[in-house]
Each structure stands twice: as C-alpha cells, then as structure tokens.
Design a protein around this motif. Sequence first.
Motif, PDB file in Angstrom:
ATOM      1  N   GLY A  77       0.809  -1.213   0.000  1.00 57.75           N
ATOM      2  CA  GLY A  77       0.000   0.000   0.000  1.00 57.75           C
ATOM      3  C   GLY A  77       0.845   1.267   0.000  1.00 57.75           C
ATOM      4  N   LEU A  78       2.175   1.111  -0.080  1.00 54.29           N
ATOM      5  CA  LEU A  78       3.063   2.277  -0.128  1.00 54.29           C
ATOM      6  C   LEU A  78       3.059   2.886  -1.524  1.00 54.29           C
ATOM      7  N   THR A  79       3.294   4.175  -1.601  1.00 51.70           N
ATOM      8  CA  THR A  79       3.426   4.837  -2.898  1.00 51.70           C
ATOM      9  C   THR A  79       4.870   4.695  -3.384  1.00 51.70           C
ATOM     10  N   SER A  80       5.099   4.990  -4.644  1.00 50.29           N
ATOM     11  CA  SER A  80       6.448   4.948  -5.207  1.00 50.29           C
ATOM     12  C   SER A  80       7.377   5.893  -4.451  1.00 50.29           C
ATOM     13  N   GLU A  81       6.853   7.054  -4.115  1.00 55.90           N
ATOM     14  CA  GLU A  81       7.647   8.048  -3.400  1.00 55.90           C
ATOM     15  C   GLU A  81       8.027   7.547  -2.003  1.00 55.90           C
ATOM     16  N   GLU A  82       7.079   6.865  -1.331  1.00 57.03           N
ATOM     17  CA  GLU A  82       7.355   6.355   0.008  1.00 57.03           C
ATOM     18  C   GLU A  82       8.432   5.258  -0.042  1.00 57.03           C
ATOM     19  N   ILE A  83       8.388   4.442  -1.059  1.00 63.70           N
ATOM     20  CA  ILE A  83       9.401   3.393  -1.213  1.00 63.70           C
ATOM     21  C   ILE A  83      10.764   4.029  -1.464  1.00 63.70           C
ATOM     22  N   ASP A  84      10.798   5.027  -2.342  1.00 61.18           N
ATOM     23  CA  ASP A  84      12.060   5.719  -2.621  1.00 61.18           C
ATOM     24  C   ASP A  84      12.606   6.411  -1.372  1.00 61.18           C
ATOM     25  N   ALA A  85      11.720   6.937  -0.531  1.00 57.26           N
ATOM     26  CA  ALA A  85      12.143   7.651   0.670  1.00 57.26           C
ATOM     27  C   ALA A  85      12.831   6.740   1.685  1.00 57.26           C
ATOM     28  N   VAL A  86      12.531   5.455   1.642  1.00 55.14           N
ATOM     29  CA  VAL A  86      13.166   4.530   2.587  1.00 55.14           C
ATOM     30  C   VAL A  86      14.296   3.723   1.929  1.00 55.14           C
ATOM     31  N   GLY A  87      14.762   4.175   0.801  1.00 58.17           N
ATOM     32  CA  GLY A  87      15.914   3.527   0.174  1.00 58.17           C
ATOM     33  C   GLY A  87      15.640   2.885  -1.170  1.00 58.17           C
ATOM     34  N   GLY A  88      14.391   2.834  -1.568  1.00 61.94           N
ATOM     35  CA  GLY A  88      14.058   2.282  -2.879  1.00 61.94           C
ATOM     36  C   GLY A  88      14.211   0.776  -2.949  1.00 61.94           C
ATOM     37  N   ILE A  89      14.150   0.266  -4.176  1.00 62.17           N
ATOM     38  CA  ILE A  89      14.215  -1.166  -4.425  1.00 62.17           C
ATOM     39  C   ILE A  89      15.198  -1.401  -5.555  1.00 62.17           C
ATOM     40  N   ASP A  90      16.102  -2.355  -5.358  1.00 61.97           N
ATOM     41  CA  ASP A  90      17.009  -2.770  -6.430  1.00 61.97           C
ATOM     42  C   ASP A  90      16.265  -3.761  -7.312  1.00 61.97           C
ATOM     43  N   GLU A  91      16.073  -3.403  -8.554  1.00 58.37           N
ATOM     44  CA  GLU A  91      15.340  -4.279  -9.489  1.00 58.37           C
ATOM     45  C   GLU A  91      16.181  -5.460  -9.903  1.00 58.37           C
TER      46      GLU A  91
END
Length: 91
Positions: A77-91
């Motif tokens: 339920g997190l937004t893209s911005e919220e994910i980026d704010a906590v360090g993002g995701i390595d694809e």
Amino acid sequence: MTTASKPPRQSPLKVDPATDKLISQGAHFLGLTKKDLVAEAVRVYLDQRREDLREGMVEALSVLDGSLKSDVMLLTGLTSEEIDAVGGIDE
C-alpha cells in the motif's frame, strides 16, 4: 493419456455464532441447505457489488507494470515516493 483433474477441495466456512444462526434459520425457512443458501447469497452479493469489484481489479492492474517496485506497492500500500524515501528497491 489424459489425467483427470481433481475437483477442488471443499473448505469449511467459519462464521460467528450469530451469523450461523441466521444461516440456519434462513436455510430452514427457505427449504435450502446451509451450503446452498450461503452459495446463493454470495453470488447475489457479488452480483450486486460487480461495479465495486471491477473498480478494484482495474485499480490493482493499473499499479502492476511487471516491476518488483509495483509488486511491493500493491502488497504494502506504499506509494512509489514512500518506497524511494526509505531507500528504494534494487530491481
């Protein structure tokens, strides 16, 4: 050689005692089994909520783009911005 597929396993439906009493009374007075009453009630309810179901499916599909980030967004339920704010995701 064809393999016969197994029918889906039936699973018990657990409801609270008050709901079970309603189901029992409704089934008795309608001349149905509890199983048949619940099955018909679910079909009717989902038919009445068809537009809500469609909107939910469209919303879920609009989030998914095949990326890991979209999967995490949908599951958390997190937004893209919220994910980026906590360090993002390595694809």
